[in-house]
Structures are given as C-alpha cells and as structure tokens.
Design a protein around this motif. Sequence first.
Motif, mmCIF file in Angstrom:
data_model
loop_
_atom_site.group_PDB
_atom_site.id
_atom_site.type_symbol
_atom_site.label_atom_id
_atom_site.label_comp_id
_atom_site.label_asym_id
_atom_site.label_seq_id
_atom_site.Cartn_x
_atom_site.Cartn_y
_atom_site.Cartn_z
ATOM 1 N N THR A 13 0.858 -1.286 -0.055
ATOM 2 C CA THR A 13 -0.087 0.119 -0.003
ATOM 3 C C THR A 13 0.801 1.251 -0.040
ATOM 4 O O THR A 13 0.543 2.129 -0.764
ATOM 5 C CB THR A 13 -1.049 0.135 1.325
ATOM 6 N N VAL A 14 2.051 1.247 0.933
ATOM 7 C CA VAL A 14 2.666 2.315 1.014
ATOM 8 C C VAL A 14 3.781 2.756 -0.346
ATOM 9 O O VAL A 14 3.763 3.623 -1.106
ATOM 10 C CB VAL A 14 3.625 2.206 2.213
ATOM 11 N N GLN A 15 4.137 1.291 -0.794
ATOM 12 C CA GLN A 15 4.961 1.200 -1.840
ATOM 13 C C GLN A 15 4.106 1.988 -3.154
ATOM 14 O O GLN A 15 4.529 2.887 -3.823
ATOM 15 C CB GLN A 15 5.301 0.040 -2.324
ATOM 16 N N PHE A 16 2.899 1.456 -3.510
ATOM 17 C CA PHE A 16 2.244 1.962 -4.617
ATOM 18 C C PHE A 16 1.792 3.387 -4.229
ATOM 19 O O PHE A 16 1.266 4.016 -5.240
ATOM 20 C CB PHE A 16 0.923 0.985 -4.756
ATOM 21 N N ALA A 17 1.587 3.916 -3.163
ATOM 22 C CA ALA A 17 1.252 5.441 -2.856
ATOM 23 C C ALA A 17 2.555 6.149 -3.188
ATOM 24 O O ALA A 17 2.384 7.421 -3.283
ATOM 25 C CB ALA A 17 0.887 5.402 -1.416
ATOM 26 N N GLY A 18 3.674 5.561 -3.436
ATOM 27 C CA GLY A 18 5.083 6.219 -3.761
ATOM 28 C C GLY A 18 5.510 7.004 -2.435
ATOM 29 O O GLY A 18 6.226 7.839 -2.562
ATOM 30 N N ARG A 19 5.087 6.525 -1.163
ATOM 31 C CA ARG A 19 5.639 7.101 -0.048
ATOM 32 C C ARG A 19 6.711 6.325 0.658
ATOM 33 O O ARG A 19 7.028 5.118 0.110
ATOM 34 C CB ARG A 19 4.317 7.033 1.013
ATOM 35 N N SER A 20 7.737 6.855 1.322
ATOM 36 C CA SER A 20 8.801 6.254 1.995
ATOM 37 C C SER A 20 8.421 5.366 3.122
ATOM 38 O O SER A 20 7.466 5.913 3.975
ATOM 39 C CB SER A 20 9.799 7.423 2.153
ATOM 40 N N ILE A 21 9.050 4.573 3.272
ATOM 41 C CA ILE A 21 9.310 3.778 4.769
ATOM 42 C C ILE A 21 10.514 3.841 5.121
ATOM 43 O O ILE A 21 11.688 3.320 4.469
ATOM 44 C CB ILE A 21 8.728 2.331 4.301
ATOM 45 N N TYR A 22 10.689 4.169 6.364
ATOM 46 C CA TYR A 22 11.888 4.112 6.937
ATOM 47 C C TYR A 22 12.035 2.808 8.070
ATOM 48 O O TYR A 22 10.975 2.812 8.896
ATOM 49 C CB TYR A 22 12.214 5.532 7.792
ATOM 50 N N LEU A 23 12.823 2.084 7.960
ATOM 51 C CA LEU A 23 12.883 0.859 8.969
ATOM 52 C C LEU A 23 14.247 1.161 9.842
ATOM 53 O O LEU A 23 15.183 0.952 9.320
ATOM 54 C CB LEU A 23 13.157 -0.464 8.194
ATOM 55 N N VAL B 107 8.473 -1.155 -6.382
ATOM 56 C CA VAL B 107 7.668 -0.985 -7.385
ATOM 57 C C VAL B 107 7.424 0.660 -7.816
ATOM 58 O O VAL B 107 7.253 1.172 -6.901
ATOM 59 C CB VAL B 107 6.179 -1.731 -6.855
ATOM 60 N N PRO B 108 6.826 0.716 -8.928
ATOM 61 C CA PRO B 108 6.448 1.900 -9.289
ATOM 62 C C PRO B 108 5.282 2.661 -8.531
ATOM 63 O O PRO B 108 4.553 1.872 -8.357
ATOM 64 C CB PRO B 108 6.227 1.899 -10.571
ATOM 65 N N ALA B 109 5.072 3.728 -8.116
ATOM 66 C CA ALA B 109 4.017 4.269 -7.584
ATOM 67 C C ALA B 109 2.672 3.958 -8.652
ATOM 68 O O ALA B 109 2.856 4.175 -10.019
ATOM 69 C CB ALA B 109 3.791 5.857 -7.416
ATOM 70 N N HIS B 110 1.762 3.349 -8.104
ATOM 71 C CA HIS B 110 0.386 3.389 -8.764
ATOM 72 C C HIS B 110 -0.803 3.829 -7.727
ATOM 73 O O HIS B 110 -1.425 2.798 -6.929
ATOM 74 C CB HIS B 110 0.062 1.836 -9.258
ATOM 75 N N PRO B 111 -0.992 5.158 -7.766
ATOM 76 C CA PRO B 111 -1.921 5.476 -6.762
ATOM 77 C C PRO B 111 -3.300 4.922 -6.573
ATOM 78 O O PRO B 111 -3.937 4.755 -5.793
ATOM 79 C CB PRO B 111 -2.099 7.107 -6.792
ATOM 80 N N GLU B 112 -3.593 4.668 -8.196
ATOM 81 C CA GLU B 112 -5.218 3.828 -8.249
ATOM 82 C C GLU B 112 -5.144 2.583 -7.610
ATOM 83 O O GLU B 112 -6.223 1.949 -7.273
ATOM 84 C CB GLU B 112 -5.417 3.733 -9.817
#
Length: 172
Positions: A104-114, A123-128
């Motif tokens: 969900t976060v990847q497809f939104a194009g947002r960053s995750i900090y671990l 994966v490329p952002a796919h907001p849809e």
Amino acid sequence: MKNRYSLLQISLHWLTLLMIVLAYGAMLGRDYFPDDYRALVRQLHYNFGLSVWVLVFIRILLRHRFRTPPITPPLPRWQAHVATLTHWLLYLLFLALPTLGFLTVQFAGRSIYLLGWELPQLVPAHPEWRSGLRNTHELVANIGYYLVALHALAALFHHYFMKDDTLKRMLP
C-alpha cells in the motif's frame, strides 16, 4: 518428552504479540497525536508491522525445527485440527497484513523508514492501486482482531475449563 515450547519460541511468541499490539495501537491512536507527530506514528506503525512479518517468518522456521509439545491430557482430534488450522491462519494473517501494508505504501509512492533507514521503492507508484490495497489491508487487520481473540479465548478456555496444559506450554 518435553511438554513446553522452547524459550526462544516462547519469547518470540510474546514479542510478536507486543509488536502486534503496538502496530494496532499506533494506527488506532494516531488521531490522538498532534499533526506534527502523525508521520512519526505512521512510521512506527510500519516498523512494528514489518517486525511482526520478520518475527512470524522466524517462528514458522522454528516450528519446523522444534516439535510442538503435546497437550496433556490430549485434545480430541477435531480440536487438534482446529488448533492447527487457527495457528496457520494466524501465521498467514500476520505475513499477509504487513505485506499488504508495505505494498500500500509502495504503490502510494511514500517512503518507509525501517529503524531509520529508508527502504528502496521496489515497485513504481500506482496511486490507483493504493485504495484497493489499503481497503484489503484494513479488512485483514479487522479479521486479525477476531482471530487473535479466538486464539486467546481458546487458550484461556483450555486453562480454566478444560484444565489442560495448553496455555502453560507457552507461558514464560
């Protein structure tokens, strides 16, 4: 024959529960934080969720390494099958839930900090696609409430009413 889980399995079980509670708590409590802290709370949710994924994966490996201790007195066959099915559903749930959240976060194009490090965009952002994944993530999370409650209630039922050692096998 040993009638308890290994100390490592017991520790990971309770650590997994703690991470699940923290992941759920971060999302349920996010509205109680000032706007300046919402991004931090969201990142905490991501970290707790990803730690659940890692812990469950390790627990599955350990389940194959160590035998499941027998319950004394033994369960009827149907109860043993339901218990096994429930455990595997819990494993599946807590592998799927962080995976769905991560996607969900990847497809939104947002960053995750671990733990402070930014994870790569895999994966490329796919907001849809985000909306469907998010809805599925939330549905699976809601199912998680019931499955965890069933698991806990079954352990308590066996301890207090059946008087077997189901719960004692997992207590520290």
